[in-house]
Design a protein around this motif. Structure first.
Motif, PDB file in Angstrom:
ATOM      1  N   LEU A 139       0.832  -1.200   0.000  1.00 53.34           N
ATOM      2  CA  LEU A 139       0.000   0.000   0.000  1.00 53.34           C
ATOM      3  C   LEU A 139       0.864   1.246   0.000  1.00 53.34           C
ATOM      4  O   LEU A 139       0.527   2.252  -0.627  1.00 53.34           O
ATOM      5  N   TRP A 140       2.000   1.185   0.688  1.00 55.70           N
ATOM      6  CA  TRP A 140       2.854   2.359   0.816  1.00 55.70           C
ATOM      7  C   TRP A 140       3.541   2.735  -0.497  1.00 55.70           C
ATOM      8  O   TRP A 140       4.090   3.831  -0.614  1.00 55.70           O
ATOM      9  N   ASP A 141       3.482   1.840  -1.469  1.00 57.33           N
ATOM     10  CA  ASP A 141       4.032   2.157  -2.785  1.00 57.33           C
ATOM     11  C   ASP A 141       3.001   2.823  -3.697  1.00 57.33           C
ATOM     12  O   ASP A 141       3.341   3.262  -4.797  1.00 57.33           O
ATOM     13  N   GLY A 142       1.741   2.881  -3.260  1.00 58.47           N
ATOM     14  CA  GLY A 142       0.673   3.350  -4.121  1.00 58.47           C
ATOM     15  C   GLY A 142       0.081   4.679  -3.699  1.00 58.47           C
ATOM     16  O   GLY A 142       0.628   5.407  -2.863  1.00 58.47           O
ATOM     17  N   VAL A 143      -1.032   4.978  -4.311  1.00 56.18           N
ATOM     18  CA  VAL A 143      -1.843   6.142  -3.970  1.00 56.18           C
ATOM     19  C   VAL A 143      -3.156   5.604  -3.422  1.00 56.18           C
ATOM     20  O   VAL A 143      -3.752   4.686  -3.995  1.00 56.18           O
ATOM     21  N   PHE A 144      -3.604   6.147  -2.299  1.00 58.79           N
ATOM     22  CA  PHE A 144      -4.851   5.630  -1.750  1.00 58.79           C
ATOM     23  C   PHE A 144      -5.734   6.747  -1.207  1.00 58.79           C
ATOM     24  O   PHE A 144      -5.288   7.881  -0.979  1.00 58.79           O
ATOM     25  N   GLN A 145      -6.997   6.407  -1.041  1.00 53.24           N
ATOM     26  CA  GLN A 145      -7.997   7.320  -0.488  1.00 53.24           C
ATOM     27  C   GLN A 145      -8.710   6.626   0.654  1.00 53.24           C
ATOM     28  O   GLN A 145      -9.005   5.419   0.584  1.00 53.24           O
ATOM     29  N   LEU A 146      -9.002   7.374   1.697  1.00 54.91           N
ATOM     30  CA  LEU A 146      -9.796   6.860   2.819  1.00 54.91           C
ATOM     31  C   LEU A 146     -11.247   7.250   2.563  1.00 54.91           C
ATOM     32  O   LEU A 146     -11.693   8.331   2.920  1.00 54.91           O
ATOM     33  N   ARG A 147     -11.965   6.344   1.919  1.00 55.95           N
ATOM     34  CA  ARG A 147     -13.319   6.619   1.437  1.00 55.95           C
ATOM     35  C   ARG A 147     -14.365   6.004   2.362  1.00 55.95           C
ATOM     36  O   ARG A 147     -14.071   5.069   3.114  1.00 55.95           O
ATOM     37  N   PRO A 148     -15.611   6.480   2.300  1.00 53.95           N
ATOM     38  CA  PRO A 148     -16.674   5.824   3.073  1.00 53.95           C
ATOM     39  C   PRO A 148     -16.856   4.361   2.684  1.00 53.95           C
ATOM     40  O   PRO A 148     -17.299   3.555   3.494  1.00 53.95           O
ATOM     41  N   SER A 149     -16.491   4.019   1.433  1.00 49.67           N
ATOM     42  CA  SER A 149     -16.652   2.648   0.960  1.00 49.67           C
ATOM     43  C   SER A 149     -15.453   1.765   1.297  1.00 49.67           C
ATOM     44  O   SER A 149     -15.486   0.558   1.042  1.00 49.67           O
ATOM     45  N   GLY A 150     -14.416   2.350   1.871  1.00 47.34           N
ATOM     46  CA  GLY A 150     -13.243   1.571   2.222  1.00 47.34           C
ATOM     47  C   GLY A 150     -11.961   2.289   1.851  1.00 47.34           C
ATOM     48  O   GLY A 150     -11.968   3.417   1.355  1.00 47.34           O
ATOM     49  N   ILE A 151     -10.842   1.636   2.084  1.00 51.02           N
ATOM     50  CA  ILE A 151      -9.541   2.163   1.688  1.00 51.02           C
ATOM     51  C   ILE A 151      -9.292   1.723   0.249  1.00 51.02           C
ATOM     52  O   ILE A 151      -9.174   0.533  -0.032  1.00 51.02           O
ATOM     53  N   ARG A 152      -9.238   2.676  -0.660  1.00 45.02           N
ATOM     54  CA  ARG A 152      -9.054   2.360  -2.081  1.00 45.02           C
ATOM     55  C   ARG A 152      -7.597   2.611  -2.450  1.00 45.02           C
ATOM     56  O   ARG A 152      -7.081   3.709  -2.239  1.00 45.02           O
ATOM     57  N   VAL A 153      -6.953   1.610  -3.037  1.00 43.43           N
ATOM     58  CA  VAL A 153      -5.532   1.679  -3.374  1.00 43.43           C
ATOM     59  C   VAL A 153      -5.352   1.575  -4.880  1.00 43.43           C
ATOM     60  O   VAL A 153      -5.928   0.693  -5.528  1.00 43.43           O
ATOM     61  N   LYS A 154      -4.541   2.482  -5.445  1.00 46.53           N
ATOM     62  CA  LYS A 154      -4.237   2.475  -6.871  1.00 46.53           C
ATOM     63  C   LYS A 154      -2.733   2.573  -7.088  1.00 46.53           C
ATOM     64  O   LYS A 154      -1.975   2.903  -6.166  1.00 46.53           O
ATOM     65  N   ARG A 155      -2.311   2.306  -8.323  1.00 45.88           N
ATOM     66  CA  ARG A 155      -0.910   2.474  -8.678  1.00 45.88           C
ATOM     67  C   ARG A 155      -0.543   3.965  -8.615  1.00 45.88           C
ATOM     68  O   ARG A 155      -1.404   4.817  -8.817  1.00 45.88           O
ATOM     69  N   PRO A 156       0.751   4.280  -8.413  1.00 50.32           N
ATOM     70  CA  PRO A 156       1.155   5.684  -8.249  1.00 50.32           C
ATOM     71  C   PRO A 156       1.393   6.396  -9.580  1.00 50.32           C
ATOM     72  O   PRO A 156       2.346   7.163  -9.725  1.00 50.32           O
ATOM     73  N   SER A 157       0.517   6.146 -10.547  1.00 52.80           N
ATOM     74  CA  SER A 157       0.651   6.818 -11.843  1.00 52.80           C
ATOM     75  C   SER A 157      -0.273   8.019 -11.865  1.00 52.80           C
ATOM     76  O   SER A 157       0.120   9.122 -11.513  1.00 52.80           O
ATOM     77  N   TYR A 158      -1.527   7.829 -12.273  1.00 52.34           N
ATOM     78  CA  TYR A 158      -2.470   8.937 -12.268  1.00 52.34           C
ATOM     79  C   TYR A 158      -3.475   8.781 -11.133  1.00 52.34           C
ATOM     80  O   TYR A 158      -3.716   7.683 -10.633  1.00 52.34           O
ATOM     81  N   LEU A 159      -4.066   9.890 -10.750  1.00 56.15           N
ATOM     82  CA  LEU A 159      -4.926   9.947  -9.570  1.00 56.15           C
ATOM     83  C   LEU A 159      -6.402   9.935  -9.951  1.00 56.15           C
ATOM     84  O   LEU A 159      -6.763  10.344 -11.065  1.00 56.15           O
ATOM     85  N   PRO A 160      -7.258   9.506  -9.032  1.00 62.43           N
ATOM     86  CA  PRO A 160      -8.700   9.640  -9.281  1.00 62.43           C
ATOM     87  C   PRO A 160      -9.100  11.104  -9.281  1.00 62.43           C
ATOM     88  O   PRO A 160      -8.356  11.974  -8.810  1.00 62.43           O
ATOM     89  N   ALA A 161     -10.281  11.386  -9.811  1.00 60.83           N
ATOM     90  CA  ALA A 161     -10.740  12.770  -9.937  1.00 60.83           C
ATOM     91  C   ALA A 161     -10.823  13.453  -8.581  1.00 60.83           C
ATOM     92  O   ALA A 161     -11.296  12.864  -7.594  1.00 60.83           O
TER      93      ALA A 161
END
Length: 459
Positions: free
Chosen positions: A343-365
């Motif tokens: 997880l520490w290598d990625g980009v994540f959001q603390l959302r109401p639906s859970g912790i969402r983890v993505k690759r560290p390329s582009y970000l969600p809106a």
């Protein structure tokens, strides 16, 4: 047709927010003559960055409520201009009776835009909205907008132009943000000519397709390109994760490591709901049948996940007894990072639906609520200044002394500069024969990337 100004062209900026359209059109040689923004804080940010630095004679007229400048009868209180931009709110239109066009739009903020177009007939109209405006749930609203623009005299496609800044490389004004927005662009040619072109089935398609620019791969983005140096951030501790937040991430990260060690693969892509890690055989078929299909599917997948990895999960839970006391939303993980190892290598959001983890390329809106992305390698959230960079604003863009919450909201509501410039420039090139020559020359002579873009420092 009206000639453009000596500065290239003039434009009116409605529902202006903090100036995304201003940044794009000013790059093309435009001069803003009118600004309308009802939100006091957003207007203050706009004025700080785009109006205060100008000499008094060059400052645009500022309006705080567009409804007061657009009476139903009589002239509108908006100066002549060549281009009208608006990131307008979309309210429902009435479906009653046999109303059409302007009549049906009455009572909505789009009607106020239409009144200005009807009275001033600028050469180009450029509107922006969320993608859903062109979706099936808003088909009626979409039809009213297109029909109204055509009745006023604008050549406009009935197909949406959908575009996102991450589809452009830095050299063309892109930024690493997936932000699909609908752009509606029209050229004024008069109602009679619009009708004849429709009759002849000469209806334009989308201004651009939703695809990456030639030679560009969206996986080439790196989030780090829009980040400031940590040492340059005042009060950086405000953006670092708290001890509790770090514990949430560390506990889940241990599961990622254990799972990879056991299976040699990454976690599955469906939402992991730890509260539903029970044997499938213990699930009540009647309860499952009463659930919506999407929820039933997730619960079944989680039960089967537990059955397949029971020993691993039970050992992980025993190692982290505090997990059961995590908030419900932190006992959920949405792994969208493919083969990422941590997880520490990625980009994540603390959302109401859970912790969402993505690759560290582009970000969600960016959104206008508190779901600010966290850059794992630096263990901190994006700052408001970095969020503004993600929208394509310049390095010297400032929010003044306002609270971060207001700044995040303003950026989340904003227009992506690079995407707006790309579709506007393309539209001008496609419609050059029907536009003032000064406008065309000014726009097409400007560099492909806005001067506010990442190209100057990252290309």
């Amino acid at each position: 047709m009206r000639n453009a100004s000596s500065s290239g062209f003039t434009y009116a900026d409605l529902f202006a927010g903090i100036g995304g359209f201003h940044a794009a059109l000013s790059h093309g040689g435009g001069r803003c003559v009118y600004v309308s923004e009802i939100d006091d804080r957003a207007r203050a940010t706009y004025e700080l960055n785009w109006i205060a630095p100008l000499p008094g004679a060059d400052q645009p007229q500022v309006n705080t409520d567009i409804t007061k400048a657009t009476p139903e009868h009589g002239a509108v209180d908006v100066p002549e201009h060549d281009v009208l931009t608006a990131g307008f709110p979309c309210q429902p239109f009435s479906k009653s009776g046999m109303q059409r066009g302007m009549d049906e739009a009455r009572g909505t903020l789009f009607w106020n835009i239409a009144r200005i177009l009807e009275d001033r007939t600028p050469s180009v109209v450029l509107l922006e909205n969320v993608r859903n405006i062109a979706g099936p749930r808003h088909r009626h609203e979409w039809d009213v907008i297109i029909r109204t623009l055509r009745e006023i005299g604008y050549r406009v496609s009935d197909q949406p132009t959908v575009f996102s800044p991450h589809l452009l490389p830095p050299a063309e004004g892109g930024t690493p943000q997936v932000r699909d927005r609908v752009f509606i662009l029209g050229t004024y040619i008069g109602a009679e000519r619009v009708a004849s072109e429709i009759a002849a089935e000469r209806i334009p398609g989308p201004v651009v397709d939703r695809r990456a620019s030639a030679g560009w791969s969206v996986d080439d983005w790196l989030t780090e390109w829009i980040l400031d140096d940590d040492e340059a951030i005042t009060d950086i501790d405000r953006y670092r994760l708290t001890a509790i937040e770090r514990d949430w991430i560390n506990v889940w990260d241990d599961l990622v490591a254990r799972y990879r060690q056991e299976t040699l693969t990454s976690l599955p892509g469906f939402p992991l709901w730890a509260d539903h890690w029970v044997s499938e055989g213990t699930l009540d078929p009647l309860d499952l049948e009463s659930m919506p299909a999407w929820r039933r599917s997730i619960i079944l997948k989680n039960a089967r996940f537990y059955d397949s990895h029971r020993t691993l999960i039970n050992g992980w839970r025993k190692r982290h007894p505090q997990f059961s006391a995590f908030p419900a939303s932190r006992r959920k993980l949405e792994w969208q990072a493919r083969d990422l190892k941590s997880l520490w290598d990625g980009v994540f959001q603390l959302r109401p639906s859970g912790i969402r983890v993505k690759r560290p390329s582009y970000l969600p809106a960016l959104v206008a609520i508190t779901q600010t992305s966290i850059f794992g390698p630096r263990s901190r959230r994006l700052t408001p200044h970095e969020a503004a960079r993600l929208q394509g604003f310049p390095m010297n863009f400032s929010f003044g002394e306002q609270r971060d919450a207001a700044s995040y909201k303003q950026v989340g509501n904003g227009v992506a500069v690079g995407a707006a410039w790309h579709v506007f420039r393309t539209h001008v090139a496609q419609n050059a024969d029907d536009l003032p020559q000064d406008l065309v020359d000014s726009v097409l002579a400007a560099p492909r990337a806005p001067s506010t873009s990442l190209s100057a420092i990252r290309s």
